[in-house]
Structure formats: C-alpha cells, structure tokens
Design an enzyme around this catalytic site. Structure first.
Site, mmCIF file in Angstrom:
data_model
loop_
_atom_site.group_PDB
_atom_site.id
_atom_site.type_symbol
_atom_site.label_atom_id
_atom_site.label_comp_id
_atom_site.label_asym_id
_atom_site.label_seq_id
_atom_site.Cartn_x
_atom_site.Cartn_y
_atom_site.Cartn_z
ATOM 1 N N ASP A 275 0.379 -1.241 0.027
ATOM 2 C CA ASP A 275 -0.145 -0.228 -0.187
ATOM 3 C C ASP A 275 0.750 1.213 0.193
ATOM 4 O O ASP A 275 1.758 1.007 0.620
ATOM 5 C CB ASP A 275 -1.034 -0.281 0.925
ATOM 6 C CG ASP A 275 -2.097 1.155 1.809
ATOM 7 O OD1 ASP A 275 -2.243 1.153 0.584
ATOM 8 O OD2 ASP A 275 -0.965 2.384 2.608
ATOM 9 N N GLU B 154 1.159 -0.757 -4.906
ATOM 10 C CA GLU B 154 0.765 0.569 -5.745
ATOM 11 C C GLU B 154 1.049 1.916 -5.724
ATOM 12 O O GLU B 154 1.052 2.817 -4.363
ATOM 13 C CB GLU B 154 -0.677 1.301 -4.089
ATOM 14 C CG GLU B 154 -1.630 1.604 -4.811
ATOM 15 C CD GLU B 154 -2.286 2.406 -3.320
ATOM 16 O OE1 GLU B 154 -3.668 2.708 -3.159
ATOM 17 O OE2 GLU B 154 -1.907 2.670 -2.083
#
Length: 732
Positions: free
Chosen positions: A368, A423
C-alpha cells in the site's frame, strides 16, 4: 540512522544480544537471497534512463552497500529478515525471553496478568544498543511463566513520562469489551491447538485475476464477519466466479476499524476482530485447497499515530521508528512515516514481510501507498506527467526506494513463487524490473489511472465520450513492466465516493432492479455500460485484473464504517452514523438472486473471468487496436487469439459492420454482453458463424462482417478454439 551514506553502528540495536538465554532456532531449509547483480540492464531496456545514470547508479550502490553491511553484521538478508527470532517474545525449553528495542527508555519492565501488572516484579536490563531484555524461567512444574492468551505490556520510563505499550513485535492483540485501549496477548498455543497446514501453496498463475476483499465486511448481515465464515462462505464464491487470487485487506491489527486497515498499530498481529491467528491460517489453507493465491494488503508506507496501541512515541521519542518532525508526519493521512534509513526499521519491516509469508503462508503482497514512500512530497499536490526528472531527483526518497528493493529482493529470493504488487500512481520507471537488473523489483504495479479516468468519463454525457481517450488511458503503461488493471477498487466504494454502478444508475438501483418489473432507461444504460467498462478494462488495461468484492454485480450504495459523532477542537461536530454496520457489509444475496438484475452483472463477470482463464489473453504479447472510431463510437482490438468489438454508441447499431483480424478462418462468439443471461436484450445469435475475407482492412490481413448492437461488447474467437465457454453452468 544513515548519515552521509554511512550506517551508524549504534543503530544496529540487536547485532549483539545477551546470549545466555538464546532461543532454539526453528529448523528451516537452507535458503539464501542471491547476490546483487550489476544493476545495468535497465539501460538496455530503456535507453532514456542513461540521462539519469548518476541517480540510478547511486541508488543501486546504496542498495548494494546495505546488502554488504547486512551480510557483514547480520549474516545475510535471510537471517536479518528473521528478526522475530531475536526480538519480541521467544520461547525456549528453559523459559521465555522478551527483548524490545527502545533506546529512548530510561528503564523498562514487563507487566501483565502473569505478575498482576506489578512494574517492580520483572525489571528488564538494557544493552549498549538500546535493547531491553528479560528472561522468565519456567515454573517449577515446567509450565511457562506467562500463560498462553494472557495480557502483556511493557512499562517504560521515557522522556515523555511513564508509558505502558503493547510490545512492538506482539503476535496478537485484543480489545476487551467496554475498553478503548488494546492489550498485547502472549500467544503461544499448545501444539494440539496450533493449526497445521494441509495443502500446498499454488504456483504463481501466469495471469492474476484478483478478488479484493475485506473479511470484516464480507457478511451479508450488519456485523463484523469472521475468518471462519469468510473461509466457508466467501472463498467458494470467489472460486466459482473464476478468480485465481484473493487479496485480503485489513489483516494487520488496527485499533480504528474505520481506517480500512490502513492505520496499523500492531504489525505482526492479525486483526483480532475477525478471529484468532489459527483461524486465519485455516482460511489461507482452504484458499490454497481451492487453488487460490492469497495476497495480503500490507502497509509499510506509514503507521497509526496512536500512542496507546501502536509504535508512535513507543520509547517516548518521536524519532524511534519514524522520522522526527514534519518529515515523520503525513498530514493528509494523519499518520506517522517510517525512517527507512534506520537499521532497526529495516529489520522490523523486512522481518514483518517475512513473518506473514513464513508463519501464515501468504503467497505475496499488495504494498500500500508506495508512491507516498518513494517521494518526500508523498505524491501530494503533484501531477506526474511522465517527465523523468519527476522520478530521479532530490524529491526521491532513496532510502525508501532502497528498502523496496531490499524487501522485493528478500521476498523473491526466499519465496520464488511469491507475488508483489505495488500501489504506485506516479509511473516510476524501473518499478517492475528485477532488482538485479537495477529495478525496484515489483512484479506488478496497480494501474491506478484507469479508475480515475472512468470516473471522469462517467461525469460526461455519452456524446462526449472519446474512444481515443479511453484507449490511451488503458494502454498508457511502460513497456515490459506489468500492470494490474481495475475499473474500480475499494477506494471508489467508500462513503463520499461512488461505485461505477451508482454513477450509472443512481437511485434507480433501489426500485428498478427486479426482472419482473419494467426497467428504466437509466438502468438499461447502466447495466450495459457496467459490463462494457469492466470487459474493456480487462481486455486492454494490463496483464492482471482486480475487482473489489461485490462490485462484480454492481453492489448498491457505498461503504460506511460504524462511527460515532466526533467533536473537533474548534467546536465543530462531524456527524456519525450511530455506529451502524448497515453499510459495512456486502449484499452477496443480491448478486445471487436470479430475480434481480444484479444477477446478470454477476454472471457476466463470472463469464469474463472464465474467458480469460481459457484464452489467457491478458498475458498474450499480441495486442493490436485496429479501430477507434469517434463517429461510430466503436473500438475493435485483438488481444491474444481473440477479437473484441465494443459499440459505445447510445442508439446506433450497425449491420454488416466490417472488422479486421489477424488470422483467417471461421469465427464464433465466445462472450456477448447482450446475452439475456447477463441482463441483455439477446440481439445476437450465439450460434452464428463468421467467415473471413481476404484483403487488408484496418491494417489487418483479414476481416469479417458482424452485427454490433448499440452499447454492447462482443468477443470473437476462431471456431476451433471455441470448445464450450458459452455452456457454463450458472449453478456450477
């Protein structure tokens, strides 16, 4: 710490520890991370990078220097990434050793149920590296001094005062009913209670079709769901839909449920809201039995600023695990930012990734917030244009990029079948190139621009949709660096945003989704475009595909976590939702109900996944866009052995429409969005055969004629490859 490129020895906290009570190491197969390469292949892949050779070579030298220092002081990356065998709670035949790196603390003691929370009972000692340690011998009957399942904390006298903290390497933590703070749990179940994995981990699939999920909100009822229920109810659904990977969010413990799992407090502990560590292992083992790869949404980009339960101010200083001052605070996320130049932070994060792969048998990670990590501006208020100066300059956090290289190196070296997805919205060149070649080392990057583009387009009238604009966004990715495409993820499903289905159908979704009632133009348009958007995203957007749970059938409304009213310091009030779970669940029953139009959307998504499974078009090297007609609103392209035809026109259908193809022969329909099974109008005959003509058309050597109804997507394949996809049993 790192100063002028040199690691300060004092920061290597546990290089030397008290060896009087060493714990027996687990027997592991000898595994090593291959040595670094020369890091020069990136210039052959992309000659434009030679203009930034100074930066890239410096980055690679930093990475190689760290590898050398880790080899010298820690015995290699394989040993360094097993920090959980040196720090935290360690059980041996003689007793329990507890170690904690807290250089800012003046004194420390271990407290908990086992000693009636007496801070004077078990005083810890400190070594020269800031590691506090205590050994608790077994009881006279041979039982451990700390019973399994009992609460524990570390009490420290710090520069900020006396502080009780959950141990940083804790393996489980819980929030007692009626209490606000969490408590660390000494987790060491007896052998008969430990889960034993029964099924081998699947091999890495050639193409990833990811079902993004959140265990807590996966129930049809307004409640926090459990690992066991997800295992029994949701995993078979994912398998039936045709996905080959499940990505699970919010695994790492997070005190604030509404953070969606992104404000992590206990990095080594699975969220106790959903069950025990053994139940999570059972879930993962069941997924493996079904042939599903299990990816964990791992958060190493930031941490919760919670000082009661998490790492923030752990030893009473703000520069313990994080950068001090403004550099250590993310103003938009309201969270703390790691200091990736710290030796002990590297140990902690590398070991954390290793822990989840080793102990829980996860098959990889979705990392993330990687854009925030890689730049000191964190990607905030920055519009990346693709100019290479945006990636390789003073605003790049080389320490963070080097950490990403190390963690990818460790993962792929020790677990060759593991998958890493990053990401990154910036489009950082070399992101998905192996570390030994000079890259950052991820297998895939999330193609985040696609979802933003669809929202931008959905705000426009149909007449203003540009076929070229759609094609450009879907195909605008770096050559040789693989992407995971998605039309929408959990981000678009959150309260304050809208899913694609909600953008398309709005309030009509509440009253006009029953198949025995008349539809509306808004619903007809929405159902047609929902299918087309998802198929063209899968068809052109990348080498993998992702869908957030429930969006496959156009889940109505948004996600709103239970929350109470918040009163801010300025006196203003943010209203809550009475701590309701009503909109924090997934109404799978809507997609299963064959009397609702949601069912057709679900069946189309299922057929789409099975089409990719059969033909493997996402990973085919052959991709050719033969038509993007702004007048007809038609897009035609080849991917692998398939020909895709999209008619985005709102009213115009075209008879005898000629489309180009690369191979001559007889073609048949293998997927038709207008099929009544998928909520369509059945304007095409699935049994029709289409024979090619010789002669160039749209730049292709052959062509054939089709009927393309308005707002439809149809996929054609040579008849000798068509062996029954259309006969999928809806009940199978």
């Amino acid at each position: 710490m790192v100063e002028d490129g040199t690691v300060i020895a004092e920061d290597r906290a546990s290089v030397s520890v008290n060896s009087s009570n060493l714990v027996k190491e687990k027997e592991v197969k000898p595994r090593t991370v291959p040595p670094p390469g020369n890091g020069q292949i990136i210039y052959e892949i992309d000659p434009m990078l030679r203009s930034y050779k100074d930066h890239l070579d410096y980055r690679y030298r930093q990475y190689k220097r760290l590898r050398e220092e880790i080899d010298k002081y820690e015995g290699g990356l394989e040993a360094f990434s097993r920090g959980y065998e040196k720090l935290g709670f360690l059980r041996s035949d003689a007793g329990i050793t507890y170690r904690e790196w807290a250089p800012g603390a003046k004194s420390a003691s271990l407290i908990g149920d086992f000693n009636n929370w007496n801070p004077n009972a078990d005083i810890m000692t400190r070594n020269e590296f800031g590691v506090w340690e205590i050994f608790l011998p077994n009881n006279t009957d041979g039982s451990p001094a700390i019973p399994h399942g009992s609460r524990v904390k570390i009490r420290m006298d710090t520069p900020s005062g006396i502080k009780d903290s959950i141990p940083a390497w804790i393996k489980f933590s819980v929030q007692a009913p009626g209490e606000i703070p969490f408590n660390g749990i000494y987790y060491d179940p007896p052998e008969e209670e430990k889960y034993v994995f029964k099924h081998p981990q699947p091999k890495r699939p050639k193409s990833l079709r990811i079902y993004e999920s959140h265990v807590g909100m996966s129930s049809t009822e307004p409640m926090i769901n459990t690992y066991a229920n997800f295992r029994d109810d949701v995993l078979p659904r994912i398998k039936k839909l045709g996905y080959n990977a499940v990505q699970i969010m919010a695994i790492q413990e997070h005190s604030y449920y509404a953070s969606f799992g992104y404000h992590v407090t206990n990095f080594f502990a699975p969220s106790s809201r959903c069950g025990t560590p053994e139940e999570l292992k059972s879930l993962i083992d069941r997924a493996h039995e079904l042939g599903l790869v299990v990816l964990m949404d791992i958060v190493h980009s930031h941490a919760s600023k919670n000082t009661l339960d998490g790492l923030n101010m752990f030893d009473g200083t703000d520069a313990h695990y994080f950068h001090s001052g403004p550099r250590g605070y993310h103003w938009m996320w309201d969270s703390r930012l790691f200091n990736y130049g710290s030796w002990e932070v590297l140990r902690y994060l590398l070991s954390n990734a290793r822990w989840w792969l080793e102990e829980y048998k996860f098959d990889g990670f979705r990392f993330d917030g990687v854009t925030s990590m890689m730049y000191t501006h964190h990607g905030l208020s920055v519009g990346f244009t693709g100019n290479y100066t945006e990636y390789f300059g003073l605003e790049t956090d080389v320490d963070a990029v080097t950490y990403l290289m190390l963690v990818n190196d460790m993962i792929h070296g020790l677990y060759p079948e593991a998958v890493t997805v990053g990401e990154d919205v910036s489009g950082m060149p070399t992101f998905c190139i192996p570390v030994q070649d000079g890259g950052v080392g991820f297998d895939y990057r999330l193609h985040m621009a696609i979802a933003d583009k669809w929202i931008e387009i959905l705000k426009k009238r149909d007449e203003d949709w540009k076929m070229g604009d759609i094609i450009y966004t879907l195909t605008n990715r770096r050559w040789s660096e693989k992407c995971i495409a998605y039309a929408e993820s959990h981000d678009q499903a959150l309260v304050g945003d809208k899913t694609i289905a909600f953008w398309l159908m709005d309030k009509d979704m509440y009253d006009f989704m029953a198949v025995d009632r008349p539809s509306t133009p808004l619903v007809d348009r929405g159902i047609a475009l929902h299918k087309m958007i998802r198929l063209i995203t899968m068809g052109l957007g990348g080498e993998g595909y992702l869908n957030f749970m429930g969006n496959e059938f156009g889940h109505p409304e948004w996600i709103d976590f239970p929350r109470g009213e918040q009163r801010l310091s300025d006196g203003s009030v943010i209203p809550g939702n009475n701590n309701s779970y009503d909109k924090c669940r997934r109404r799978f029953d809507l997609g299963d109900a064959d009397y609702l139009r949601y069912h057709g959307l679900q069946e189309f998504d299922r057929a789409m996944q099975h089409l990719e499974e059969k033909y493997g078009f996402m990973t085919s090297e052959h991709q050719f866009i033969s038509r993007k007609d702004e007048g007809d609103r038609v897009i035609v392209f080849e991917r692998g052995d398939l020909v895709f035809v999209f008619n985005f026109h709102w009213t115009s259908s075209y008879f005898d429409y000629r489309i180009g193809c690369s191979k001559p022969g007889k073609y048949k329909i293998v997927l038709d969005s207008d099929d009544p099974l998928f909520g369509g109008f059945g304007r095409l005959d699935r049994k029709s055969e289409y024979f090619t003509f010789e002669g160039s058309y749209d730049g292709r050597p052959s062509s054939f004629m089709v009927y393309t109804p308005c707002r439809t997507a149809v996929v054609y394949a040579l008849a000798d490859r068509d062996d029954g996809l259309e006969t999928l049993d809806p009940k199978s």
